[in-house]
Design a protein around this motif. Structure first.
Motif, short mmCIF file in Angstrom:
data_model
loop_
_atom_site.label_atom_id
_atom_site.label_comp_id
_atom_site.label_asym_id
_atom_site.label_seq_id
_atom_site.Cartn_x
_atom_site.Cartn_y
_atom_site.Cartn_z
N SER A 1 -5.39 9.41 -4.48
CA SER A 1 -5.41 8.17 -3.70
C SER A 1 -6.83 7.67 -3.45
CB SER A 1 -4.71 8.41 -2.35
OG SER A 1 -3.46 9.04 -2.55
N ASN A 2 -6.94 6.38 -3.09
CA ASN A 2 -8.25 5.81 -2.74
C ASN A 2 -8.92 6.60 -1.63
OD1 ASN A 2 -6.63 3.22 -3.70
ND2 ASN A 2 -8.80 2.85 -3.97
N ARG A 3 -8.13 6.96 -0.64
CA ARG A 3 -8.67 7.74 0.47
C ARG A 3 -7.81 8.98 0.63
NH1 ARG A 3 -11.96 3.76 3.08
NH2 ARG A 3 -12.77 2.80 1.20
N VAL A 4 -8.47 10.11 0.80
CA VAL A 4 -7.74 11.36 1.04
C VAL A 4 -8.25 11.96 2.35
CG1 VAL A 4 -7.16 13.65 0.15
CG2 VAL A 4 -7.50 11.75 -1.45
N SER B 1 -3.69 5.88 13.47
CA SER B 1 -4.91 5.07 13.60
C SER B 1 -5.86 5.37 12.43
CB SER B 1 -5.57 5.28 14.96
OG SER B 1 -6.29 6.48 14.98
N ALA B 2 -5.87 6.60 11.93
CA ALA B 2 -6.71 6.91 10.77
C ALA B 2 -6.22 6.15 9.54
CB ALA B 2 -6.72 8.41 10.51
N ILE B 3 -4.90 6.16 9.32
CA ILE B 3 -4.34 5.47 8.15
C ILE B 3 -4.63 3.97 8.21
CG2 ILE B 3 -2.17 4.79 7.01
CD1 ILE B 3 -1.05 7.55 7.81
N THR C 1 -2.96 -0.89 -8.44
CA THR C 1 -4.00 -1.80 -7.94
C THR C 1 -3.77 -2.13 -6.47
OG1 THR C 1 -2.77 -3.78 -8.61
CG2 THR C 1 -4.28 -2.83 -10.24
N VAL C 2 -2.84 -1.41 -5.84
CA VAL C 2 -2.66 -1.54 -4.38
C VAL C 2 -3.39 -0.37 -3.71
CG1 VAL C 2 -0.49 -2.82 -4.45
CG2 VAL C 2 -0.44 -0.31 -4.52
N PRO C 3 -3.79 -0.53 -2.43
CA PRO C 3 -4.50 0.56 -1.75
C PRO C 3 -3.60 1.78 -1.58
CG PRO C 3 -4.66 -1.50 -0.50
CD PRO C 3 -3.65 -1.73 -1.58
N THR C 4 -4.20 2.97 -1.73
CA THR C 4 -3.44 4.21 -1.55
C THR C 4 -4.21 5.15 -0.63
OG1 THR C 4 -4.42 5.10 -3.60
CG2 THR C 4 -2.27 4.07 -3.79
N PRO D 1 0.84 -1.20 0.00
CA PRO D 1 0.00 0.00 0.00
C PRO D 1 0.88 1.25 0.00
CG PRO D 1 -0.68 -1.52 1.73
CD PRO D 1 0.62 -2.04 1.19
N VAL D 2 0.34 2.35 -0.58
CA VAL D 2 1.10 3.60 -0.65
C VAL D 2 0.48 4.63 0.30
CG1 VAL D 2 1.78 5.55 -2.12
CG2 VAL D 2 1.75 3.22 -3.07
N ILE D 3 1.31 5.20 1.16
CA ILE D 3 0.85 6.26 2.06
C ILE D 3 1.53 7.56 1.63
CG2 ILE D 3 0.57 6.97 4.47
CD1 ILE D 3 -0.39 4.10 3.95
N SER D 4 0.73 8.60 1.30
CA SER D 4 1.29 9.90 0.91
C SER D 4 1.03 10.94 1.99
CB SER D 4 0.66 10.40 -0.39
OG SER D 4 0.82 9.49 -1.44
#
Ligand SMILES: [Zn+2]
Lengths: 273, 324
Positions: B216-219, B290-292, B194-197, B158-161
């Motif tokens: 990203s999938n979630r911002v 915890s949010a991520i 195709t990995v979660p971001t 997964p990618v965390i920005s």
């Protein structure tokens, strides 16, 4: 440039030109070669097969979701001036009989800026291309994202880019043409990730508008900074194509790059957006 | 209107300096009566401080949010990385001739699971700020990020920005090397993943410079961060030819987390510790973590194709217009 007048002046070299000659020369100055900006409708007439253009997405209207100062007035003024509802005209057309999904920007509508409607029209243009297996051609002319729609405009950069990624995924060619000017949020999104990028000579092409750059302390710049020639030299363009060769260049690229679409994907004459 | 965070924060700073001084005195004081007296004074001032913070932060206006988002002591990407992840190894270079220090990134572990971390990095002192180019990435920053996105896809991470930039670098070098293309290509690559971001705006979400690593999938946005299509000063320069009217532009641009949530741009506002993330970076990091992890837990069970489609549909819906 009033068509009813017999003479006009080149915006660049200031020489007096015959209107008829100017129009026949596709609004390119015969003396200095300056490519004057074209209204979107005229661009479509000059580029695609006669009578082939079918406008789509005509029912989309911008609103003022942020209640941004003077946005309503500016937009109403632009509507009255241009007789259109936003900075992009989109639809389907043919070029030497090959169907294409097209979008053409009009700089005279609020500097061609991209808000929710312009972003939606570009997205639909690219989605129709992907869905129907037609090459996409987008003529860009924009100062960037429409700041009056705030973050919604910024997100159009992502939305249109996502649609371009769809074209790439299904193997549909996407051609972008940078006309004067192609800037900022438009350049940094769907414009720059086309398979083929062509520019008109001397078109302004850049990331930071003059005032924003100045604000950020950018001062000394090369003479040709932010021109089509500058970005070409730095490898960001495929070709600089004069207006009189634009139609034939696009047609040839549609024929070659789109050559395998005929057998692999179903084509429909009139896509329904 | 205060022009910067320090100016805006001065009353609080003076109050806290006063408290520190009294504490110093109290420590050295040998007379018990005087010591008690000092301690009760400290108590009173601390109550005043807490009350001041309570009132100040209850209703931060858009411009105050801009100032807090730019606070010099606000935790930056590397602060979050060291508090949230283990085994982070920073990777460098765009493999095209350049290296960038305004966008950093590399693989790390999040609660024992591998992730790829990317983020803008600002500096705290003059040398650091110059080294980080004030958090303004050049094309090579985005191209490095694209390399990391590619690796994340290849190795199913997964990618965390972490988003914290005033803008992408607008200089001549950046134009020469195609800053616009680099930003567009960053978004383009993110839509292919195709990995979660998951992206989180921790300070300034500055226009194209931000979205280039945040498709990203979630911002998410921290409570006092801002996200804008243009810096308020730049907007004021265009609208009124007066960059000093940044506060008015900040109001017009609706650049706060509340507005972003209302407009359907972000998925969640992440609460900050009382008085802002800079007052308790470690607590802020735990909340962010915890949010991520919560959002990753929702995304991880999805099939790769679903993850990509969900992201497409999310951005596809963005925009507000009428159909005549
Ligand atoms: Zn001329």
């Amino acid at each position: 440039m009033d068509k009813s007048q017999a003479f006009l002046q080149c915006a660049n070299c200031k020489k007096i030109l015959f209107s008829i000659e100017f129009e026949q020369n596709l609004r390119v100055c015969p003396h200095c070669g300056h490519h004057h900006r074209l209204p979107a409708k005229l661009r479509i007439d000059l580029t695609f097969d006669e009578g082939s253009f079918q406008e789509l997405d005509t029912d989309l209207r911008s609103i003022d979701p942020l209640s941004f100062p003077e946005y309503e007035e500016k937009r109403k003024g632009a509507e009255a001036k241009t007789g259109t509802f936003d900075s992009i005209i989109s639809g389907s057309a043919r070029i030497d009989d090959n169907p294409v999904s097209i979008a053409v920007a009009d700089f005279t509508f609020m500097g061609g800026s991209m808000g929710s409607v312009a972003g939606e029209k570009i997205t639909r243009t690219l989605e129709r291309a992907a869905e129907h297996g037609m090459p996409a051609i987008v003529f860009c002319a924009s100062g960037g994202a429409r700041m009056q729609e705030g973050l919604l405009s910024l997100m159009q950069m992502a939305k249109t880019t996502a649609a371009a990624a769809r074209c790439a995924e299904v193997g549909v060619p996407y051609i972008a043409v940078f006309t004067d000017p192609t800037m900022a949020g438009v350049l940094a999104s769907y414009a720059s990730i086309a398979d083929i990028i062509i520019a008109e000579p001397k078109a302004l092409v850049g990331f930071a508008g003059a005032r924003v750059a100045k604000q950020a302390g950018v001062s000394k710049v090369p003479d040709d900074f932010q021109t089509a020639e500058f970005v070409f030299k730095h490898g960001m363009l495929d070709r600089i194509v004069p207006r009189k060769e634009m139609r034939s260049t696009l047609s040839t690229l549609v024929k070659t790059l789109g050559g395998n679409l005929r057998t692999e994907l179903i084509k429909e004459d009139v896509p329904h957006g | 209107m205060a022009k910067n965070f320090d100016e805006w924060n001065r009353p609080l700073k003076e109050l806290e300096d006063g408290i520190d001084k009294l504490k110093d005195f109290a420590k050295k004081e040998t007379n018990p009566a005087k010591k008690t007296d000092l301690e009760s004074k400290i108590d009173e001032l601390e109550k005043r401080r807490d009350n001041y913070i309570e009132v100040m932060f209850q209703r931060l206006g858009p411009w105050e949010k801009v100032l807090v988002a730019r606070a010099p002591k606000r935790p930056y990407t590397l602060d979050y990385i060291s508090a949230i992840f283990t085994d982070f190894v920073e990777l460098q270079g765009d493999r095209r001739g350049f290296t960038d220090n305004a966008i950093i990134g590399g693989p790390a572990m999040l609660d024992g699971k591998p992730v790829m971390v990317v983020g803008h990095q600002k500096g705290r002192n003059i040398q650091e700020r110059q080294f980080r180019n004030f958090g303004m990435a050049k094309p090579e920053g985005y191209r490095k990020a694209i390399r990391l996105f590619d690796m994340a896809e290849r190795f199913r991470m997964p990618v965390i920005s972490f988003v914290d930039t005033p803008a992408a670098d607008p200089g001549v070098e950046s134009e020469s090397r195609g800053i616009s293309e680099a930003i567009a290509a960053g978004m383009f690559k993110m839509f292919e993943l195709t990995v979660p971001t998951v992206a989180i705006v921790i300070g300034e979400g500055g226009s194209g410079g931000a979205i280039g690593i945040a498709a990203s999938n979630r911002v998410l946005m921290l409570e006092h961060s801002v996200y804008s299509v243009i810096p308020p000063e730049g907007c004021a320069a265009i609208l009124w030819r007066m960059p000093e009217r940044g506060a008015d532009a900040a109001t017009a641009l609706k650049l706060t987390a509340e507005h972003a949530l209302q407009l359907g741009i972000i998925d969640e506002i992440v609460k900050e510790p009382k008085g802002g993330a800079h007052r308790d970076p470690l607590e802020a990091s735990q909340i962010v973590k915890s949010a991520i992890t919560r959002h990753l837990a929702e995304l991880t069970p999805l099939a790769p194709g679903e993850i990509k489609n969900e992201r497409y549909e999310k951005f596809r819906k963005m925009g507000i217009f009428e159909v005549a």
